[in-house]
Motif scaffolding. Structure first.
Motif, mmCIF file in Angstrom:
data_model
loop_
_atom_site.group_PDB
_atom_site.id
_atom_site.type_symbol
_atom_site.label_atom_id
_atom_site.label_comp_id
_atom_site.label_asym_id
_atom_site.label_seq_id
_atom_site.Cartn_x
_atom_site.Cartn_y
_atom_site.Cartn_z
ATOM 1 N N ILE A 145 0.830 -1.232 0.083
ATOM 2 C CA ILE A 145 0.046 -0.057 -0.043
ATOM 3 C C ILE A 145 0.847 1.175 0.026
ATOM 4 O O ILE A 145 0.667 2.179 -0.787
ATOM 5 C CB ILE A 145 -1.018 -0.023 1.158
ATOM 6 C CG1 ILE A 145 -1.972 -0.909 0.996
ATOM 7 C CG2 ILE A 145 -1.584 1.498 1.292
ATOM 8 C CD1 ILE A 145 -2.975 -1.475 2.304
ATOM 9 N N SER A 146 2.044 1.091 0.720
ATOM 10 C CA SER A 146 2.889 2.313 0.710
ATOM 11 C C SER A 146 3.414 2.530 -0.788
ATOM 12 O O SER A 146 3.714 3.920 -1.047
ATOM 13 C CB SER A 146 4.100 2.194 1.931
ATOM 14 O OG SER A 146 3.456 2.501 3.373
ATOM 15 N N LEU A 147 3.914 1.824 -1.103
ATOM 16 C CA LEU A 147 4.418 1.686 -2.347
ATOM 17 C C LEU A 147 3.399 2.309 -3.408
ATOM 18 O O LEU A 147 3.747 3.324 -4.346
ATOM 19 C CB LEU A 147 4.907 0.305 -3.051
ATOM 20 C CG LEU A 147 5.057 0.202 -4.553
ATOM 21 C CD1 LEU A 147 6.311 1.212 -4.848
ATOM 22 C CD2 LEU A 147 5.449 -1.377 -4.810
ATOM 23 N N ASP A 148 2.382 1.869 -3.534
ATOM 24 C CA ASP A 148 1.300 2.179 -4.330
ATOM 25 C C ASP A 148 0.841 3.880 -3.932
ATOM 26 O O ASP A 148 0.818 4.444 -5.133
ATOM 27 C CB ASP A 148 -0.226 1.389 -4.212
ATOM 28 C CG ASP A 148 -0.129 -0.112 -4.805
ATOM 29 O OD1 ASP A 148 1.182 -0.145 -5.470
ATOM 30 O OD2 ASP A 148 -0.610 -0.917 -4.500
ATOM 31 N N LEU A 149 0.701 4.080 -3.035
ATOM 32 C CA LEU A 149 0.510 5.533 -2.585
ATOM 33 C C LEU A 149 1.386 6.417 -3.281
ATOM 34 O O LEU A 149 1.028 7.548 -3.487
ATOM 35 C CB LEU A 149 -0.057 5.546 -1.306
ATOM 36 C CG LEU A 149 -1.186 4.939 -0.451
ATOM 37 C CD1 LEU A 149 -1.548 5.092 0.951
ATOM 38 C CD2 LEU A 149 -2.433 5.355 -1.364
ATOM 39 N N ASP A 150 2.724 6.118 -2.728
ATOM 40 C CA ASP A 150 3.781 6.985 -3.033
ATOM 41 C C ASP A 150 3.951 7.175 -4.627
ATOM 42 O O ASP A 150 4.284 8.112 -4.939
ATOM 43 C CB ASP A 150 4.940 6.440 -2.309
ATOM 44 C CG ASP A 150 5.136 6.715 -0.764
ATOM 45 O OD1 ASP A 150 4.011 7.176 -0.378
ATOM 46 O OD2 ASP A 150 5.780 6.132 -0.168
ATOM 47 N N MET A 151 3.744 6.203 -5.379
ATOM 48 C CA MET A 151 3.916 6.310 -7.033
ATOM 49 C C MET A 151 2.833 7.108 -7.282
ATOM 50 O O MET A 151 3.115 7.952 -8.275
ATOM 51 C CB MET A 151 3.780 5.030 -7.652
ATOM 52 C CG MET A 151 5.152 4.063 -7.098
ATOM 53 S SD MET A 151 6.501 5.238 -7.548
ATOM 54 C CE MET A 151 6.953 5.616 -6.010
ATOM 55 N N ALA A 152 1.573 6.880 -6.925
ATOM 56 C CA ALA A 152 0.534 7.807 -7.464
ATOM 57 C C ALA A 152 0.919 9.255 -7.043
ATOM 58 O O ALA A 152 0.651 10.229 -8.041
ATOM 59 C CB ALA A 152 -0.625 7.354 -6.544
ATOM 60 N N SER A 153 1.458 9.520 -5.842
ATOM 61 C CA SER A 153 1.823 10.913 -5.553
ATOM 62 C C SER A 153 2.851 11.100 -6.207
ATOM 63 O O SER A 153 2.932 12.455 -6.557
ATOM 64 C CB SER A 153 2.124 10.736 -3.986
ATOM 65 O OG SER A 153 0.908 10.481 -3.103
ATOM 66 N N ALA A 154 3.776 10.662 -6.584
ATOM 67 C CA ALA A 154 5.127 10.946 -7.363
ATOM 68 C C ALA A 154 4.708 11.647 -8.645
ATOM 69 O O ALA A 154 5.356 12.548 -9.065
ATOM 70 C CB ALA A 154 6.227 9.884 -7.562
ATOM 71 N N VAL A 155 3.645 10.833 -9.484
ATOM 72 C CA VAL A 155 3.701 11.252 -10.878
ATOM 73 C C VAL A 155 2.358 12.202 -10.760
ATOM 74 O O VAL A 155 2.364 12.865 -11.655
ATOM 75 C CB VAL A 155 3.339 9.733 -11.605
ATOM 76 C CG1 VAL A 155 2.675 10.218 -12.910
ATOM 77 C CG2 VAL A 155 4.474 9.310 -11.525
ATOM 78 N N CYS A 156 1.528 11.996 -9.972
ATOM 79 C CA CYS A 156 0.202 13.117 -9.882
ATOM 80 C C CYS A 156 0.286 13.764 -8.574
ATOM 81 O O CYS A 156 -0.511 13.480 -7.846
ATOM 82 C CB CYS A 156 -1.057 12.324 -10.380
ATOM 83 S SG CYS A 156 -2.489 13.472 -10.965
#
Length: 434
Positions: A182-193
């Motif tokens: 979950i942390s990975l997914d949330l952080d990648m969504a944040s990083a790009v958008c």
């Protein structure tokens, strides 16, 4: 619908256990890290090591696996890049500081710097995972604060966490392995958008039925972009799962292609989703400033690809090597050795970790769709990259393979379409609009 031209700045920003110290020093010199690095090379392992995230091994029969790996040692591509720029001896990864690519790196690599600064307001990316991460919001706050991204909280309306039924209070049992995912997914969504809202939908367990219900709940709650970083073996039930959970016109649903090398898995094989393969991403002296190859560690570890045994080929997919659905459509970084920074604190030492796996590439592509703008109501966004096939809107990945197969392009990169990387990686957002 918004479309932003790729932003490519003139100058980019910034395998397993190590052998003898002399070999490590030679590797560092080859990487251009300079004399200062050589002096301490004996104390630094340059070969990256990693372990599968606990959720990559299902706890119960019938559960699906997450598609992620956590780096445990060595020097990542990001650390080598930083050392080459500064001449400072890199230190082995620890939990105190990030050791993987961050938002600036990912936006630069995929031509998204301008779009990320301007687009995404009002859009909601849904992250579908199993079980509960009790620290999801606080860990996300740490990641975003470190990288200078605006706060995304329940209080300001940017972040929301619900169960597969939409409840904000009756959540699934907590699980440390899925919390890392979950942390990975949330952080990648944040990083790009970074301007996007984020909806985390937590399934009761990792069965297809519960994860599928979570996908439906995400769409019911208004998300137009839904990332799924999990998968499992195909079955004859997949076509019924397609109609029950993934047939959502006007919604960009992304799914990890898998981490076990050549071979199809579901739900990446669904005709209604964008199946996302994985690459190794490194800086280069090219105009782009980055280069990518197929992610492969071994014959059993690397990005997934292949032919579905059950799912019908969508009309926009015209390759001739598979009678049914071919995996993948597009790709993004997934190699743990060139992995991404993530902040996580539940069930591990609180701190910074580097992750890889196609669990990283799926939310990255979901976020690119969000930057591109709301899909038309009757569209299937998986088709969008096909309309830009072979154009500068996608970075064609032409090197590497993820295993052996009879029909070469299904497991080996080539000019144009191939199984491991699809039509390539994003170069701006224009390949993700429609």
């Amino acid at each position: 619908m918004r479309s932003t031209s790729p932003d490519r700045p003139a100058a980019h920003r910034g395998w397993r256990r190590a052998g003898a110290a002399a070999a490590a020093a030679a590797a560092l010199v080859f990487a251009g890290l300079g004399t200062a690095v050589q002096a301490d090379a004996a104390t630094v392992s340059t070969k990256v090591t990693w372990t599968a995230t606990p959720c990559a091994t299902p706890k119960h029969k019938g559960e699906l696996a997450c598609d992620s790996y956590r780096v445990t040692g060595g020097l990542t591509a990001f650390q080598k890049q930083q050392a080459a720029r500064t001449g400072v001896t890199p230190k082995a990864a620890d939990a105190a500081t990030p050791s993987g690519y961050g938002p600036t790196n990912l936006q630069s690599a995929y031509g998204l710097t301008s779009a990320a600064a301007s687009n995404g307001s009002g859009e909601t990316i849904a992250i579908v995972d199993a079980y509960n991460d009790p620290n999801a919001e606080s860990d996300l706050a740490t990641y975003r604060s470190y990288y200078g991204l605006s706060a995304c909280t329940t209080a300001n309306g940017c972040f929301k966490k619900v169960s597969q039924t939409g409840s904000t209070t009756s959540l699934p049992s907590s699980d440390a392995g899925w919390s890392e995912e979950i942390s990975l997914d949330l952080d990648m969504a944040s990083a790009v958008c970074p301007k996007c809202n984020i909806l985390l939908v937590e399934a009761t367990s990792a069965t297809m039925a519960n994860l599928g219900k979570a996908v439906n709940e995400a769409v019911t709650l208004g998300a137009k972009y839904v990332s799924n970083s999990y998968g499992g073996s195909e079955s004859s039930s997949d076509t019924s799962y397609d109609s029950s959970y993934f047939n959502h016109p006007g919604v960009a649903i992304t799914v990890s292609a898998g981490d076990s090398g050549y071979g199809a898995e579901y739900p990446a094989a669904s005709r209604y989703v964008t199946s996302v393969g994985g690459t190794a991403l490194k800086t280069s002296s090219t105009t782009r400033g980055w280069t990518e190859t197929v992610w492969k560690t071994s014959s059993t570890e690397g990005t997934g690809s292949g032919c579905s045994s059950y799912d019908t080929k969508p009309s926009w997919q015209t390759d001739t090597g598979c009678a049914k659905r071919t995996i993948s459509d597009v790709s993004a970084v997934a190699d743990p050795a060139t992995g991404v920074s993530v902040y996580d604190s539940y069930g591990v030492t609180a701190g910074w970790y580097t992750f890889g796996g196609t669990s990283a590439s799926s939310p990255i592509i979901a976020a690119v769709y969000a930057l591109a703008g709301t899909p038309s109501s009757s569209s299937y966004p998986a088709s969008f990259p096909y309309t830009k096939a072979g154009t500068s809107a996608l970075n064609d990945v032409t090197g590497g393979n993820n295993g052996s197969c009879t029909t070469t392009y299904l497991c080996t990169a080539q000019t144009g379409y191939d199984g491991p990387t699809g039509w390539g990686t994003p170069e701006g957002v224009s390949a993700f609009t429609g």
